[in-house]
Design a protein around this motif. Structure first.
Motif, PDB file in Angstrom:
ATOM      1  N   VAL A   1       0.841  -1.205   0.000  1.00 44.11           N
ATOM      2  CA  VAL A   1       0.000   0.000   0.000  1.00 44.11           C
ATOM      3  C   VAL A   1       0.872   1.249   0.000  1.00 44.11           C
ATOM      4  O   VAL A   1       0.573   2.231  -0.691  1.00 44.11           O
ATOM      5  N   VAL A   2       1.962   1.210   0.724  1.00 41.53           N
ATOM      6  CA  VAL A   2       2.861   2.369   0.774  1.00 41.53           C
ATOM      7  C   VAL A   2       3.448   2.640  -0.600  1.00 41.53           C
ATOM      8  O   VAL A   2       3.547   3.798  -1.037  1.00 41.53           O
ATOM      9  N   TRP A   3       3.828   1.578  -1.325  1.00 37.70           N
ATOM     10  CA  TRP A   3       4.372   1.769  -2.669  1.00 37.70           C
ATOM     11  C   TRP A   3       3.333   2.384  -3.599  1.00 37.70           C
ATOM     12  O   TRP A   3       3.642   3.289  -4.375  1.00 37.70           O
ATOM     13  N   VAL A   4       2.114   1.922  -3.509  1.00 40.92           N
ATOM     14  CA  VAL A   4       1.056   2.488  -4.357  1.00 40.92           C
ATOM     15  C   VAL A   4       0.835   3.962  -4.029  1.00 40.92           C
ATOM     16  O   VAL A   4       0.703   4.795  -4.932  1.00 40.92           O
ATOM     17  N   LEU A   5       0.820   4.310  -2.751  1.00 41.62           N
ATOM     18  CA  LEU A   5       0.654   5.710  -2.359  1.00 41.62           C
ATOM     19  C   LEU A   5       1.823   6.578  -2.825  1.00 41.62           C
ATOM     20  O   LEU A   5       1.634   7.699  -3.294  1.00 41.62           O
ATOM     21  N   LEU A   6       3.045   6.054  -2.702  1.00 39.26           N
ATOM     22  CA  LEU A   6       4.218   6.823  -3.144  1.00 39.26           C
ATOM     23  C   LEU A   6       4.211   7.048  -4.651  1.00 39.26           C
ATOM     24  O   LEU A   6       4.506   8.145  -5.131  1.00 39.26           O
ATOM     25  N   ILE A   7       3.880   6.005  -5.405  1.00 39.34           N
ATOM     26  CA  ILE A   7       3.844   6.154  -6.863  1.00 39.34           C
ATOM     27  C   ILE A   7       2.720   7.124  -7.260  1.00 39.34           C
ATOM     28  O   ILE A   7       2.909   7.986  -8.126  1.00 39.34           O
ATOM     29  N   GLY A   8       1.557   7.016  -6.616  1.00 34.37           N
ATOM     30  CA  GLY A   8       0.456   7.932  -6.905  1.00 34.37           C
ATOM     31  C   GLY A   8       0.810   9.377  -6.582  1.00 34.37           C
ATOM     32  O   GLY A   8       0.517  10.290  -7.352  1.00 34.37           O
ATOM     33  N   ALA A   9       1.474   9.590  -5.444  1.00 29.51           N
ATOM     34  CA  ALA A   9       1.896  10.950  -5.069  1.00 29.51           C
ATOM     35  C   ALA A   9       2.912  11.495  -6.072  1.00 29.51           C
ATOM     36  O   ALA A   9       2.855  12.672  -6.442  1.00 29.51           O
ATOM     37  N   GLY A  10       3.833  10.648  -6.519  1.00 21.64           N
ATOM     38  CA  GLY A  10       4.817  11.087  -7.509  1.00 21.64           C
ATOM     39  C   GLY A  10       4.163  11.492  -8.818  1.00 21.64           C
ATOM     40  O   GLY A  10       4.526  12.502  -9.428  1.00 21.64           O
TER      41      GLY A  10
ATOM     42  N   LEU B   1       1.065  12.543  -9.212  1.00 23.87           N
ATOM     43  CA  LEU B   1       0.344  13.791  -8.989  1.00 23.87           C
ATOM     44  C   LEU B   1       1.277  14.997  -8.963  1.00 23.87           C
ATOM     45  O   LEU B   1       0.960  16.054  -9.512  1.00 23.87           O
ATOM     46  N   LEU B   2       2.433  14.842  -8.320  1.00 22.77           N
ATOM     47  CA  LEU B   2       3.402  15.957  -8.312  1.00 22.77           C
ATOM     48  C   LEU B   2       3.914  16.255  -9.708  1.00 22.77           C
ATOM     49  O   LEU B   2       4.069  17.417 -10.093  1.00 22.77           O
ATOM     50  N   LEU B   3       4.171  15.209 -10.487  1.00 20.20           N
ATOM     51  CA  LEU B   3       4.645  15.401 -11.861  1.00 20.20           C
ATOM     52  C   LEU B   3       3.595  16.121 -12.700  1.00 20.20           C
ATOM     53  O   LEU B   3       3.909  17.072 -13.432  1.00 20.20           O
ATOM     54  N   LEU B   4       2.331  15.708 -12.590  1.00 24.39           N
ATOM     55  CA  LEU B   4       1.269  16.360 -13.346  1.00 24.39           C
ATOM     56  C   LEU B   4       1.084  17.812 -12.910  1.00 24.39           C
ATOM     57  O   LEU B   4       0.815  18.684 -13.734  1.00 24.39           O
ATOM     58  N   GLY B   5       1.247  18.072 -11.613  1.00 27.83           N
ATOM     59  CA  GLY B   5       1.156  19.450 -11.132  1.00 27.83           C
ATOM     60  C   GLY B   5       2.244  20.332 -11.702  1.00 27.83           C
ATOM     61  O   GLY B   5       2.008  21.472 -12.085  1.00 27.83           O
ATOM     62  N   GLU B   6       3.462  19.806 -11.798  1.00 25.59           N
ATOM     63  CA  GLU B   6       4.567  20.578 -12.369  1.00 25.59           C
ATOM     64  C   GLU B   6       4.365  20.810 -13.870  1.00 25.59           C
ATOM     65  O   GLU B   6       4.678  21.882 -14.383  1.00 25.59           O
ATOM     66  N   VAL B   7       3.826  19.827 -14.566  1.00 25.85           N
ATOM     67  CA  VAL B   7       3.570  19.986 -15.997  1.00 25.85           C
ATOM     68  C   VAL B   7       2.508  21.073 -16.208  1.00 25.85           C
ATOM     69  O   VAL B   7       2.636  21.921 -17.086  1.00 25.85           O
ATOM     70  N   ARG B   8       1.477  21.075 -15.371  1.00 24.41           N
ATOM     71  CA  ARG B   8       0.426  22.074 -15.488  1.00 24.41           C
ATOM     72  C   ARG B   8       0.970  23.480 -15.195  1.00 24.41           C
ATOM     73  O   ARG B   8       0.631  24.451 -15.844  1.00 24.41           O
TER      74      ARG B   8
END
Length: 101
Positions: free
Chosen positions: A77-86, A88-95
């Protein structure tokens, strides 16, 4: 048709109200043209993501769903949360980068 009356007509109350409203609208348009455009406030992801996660966990626990414990072994679960957060951060920077152009 031409008006041949000796004196001009007096505007009625509703005509005076219409004139005041038209004047007020023109003043508002001029003020809005001079005012700087205020950017819209973005979504607060720091508050949104934990809030959605909390609601999801609350619904799952209240519904009585039995989750297998193998999900929590080796930090799955921690890996899924970390990958999801990464992501989201990448998409935020692209936006943000698109907004700067």
């Amino acid at each position: 048709m031409p008006d041949y009356s000796e004196f001009p007509t007096t505007p009625t109350a509703w005509q005076e109200a219409q004139l005041r409203e038209a004047h007020w609208e023109s003043v508002q348009e001029l003020q809005q043209a001079d005012a700087p455009v205020v950017p819209r406030r973005g979504v607060d992801l720091v508050a949104l993501i934990p809030g959605v996660f909390f609601c999801l966990v609350a619904v799952v626990l209240m519904a009585g769903v039995d989750l297998p414990l193998s999900l929590f072994r080796d930090g799955g679960v921690v890996w899924v949360l970390l990958i999801g957060a990464g992501v989201l951060l990448l998409l935020g920077e692209v936006r943000k980068a698109r907004g700067r152009r």
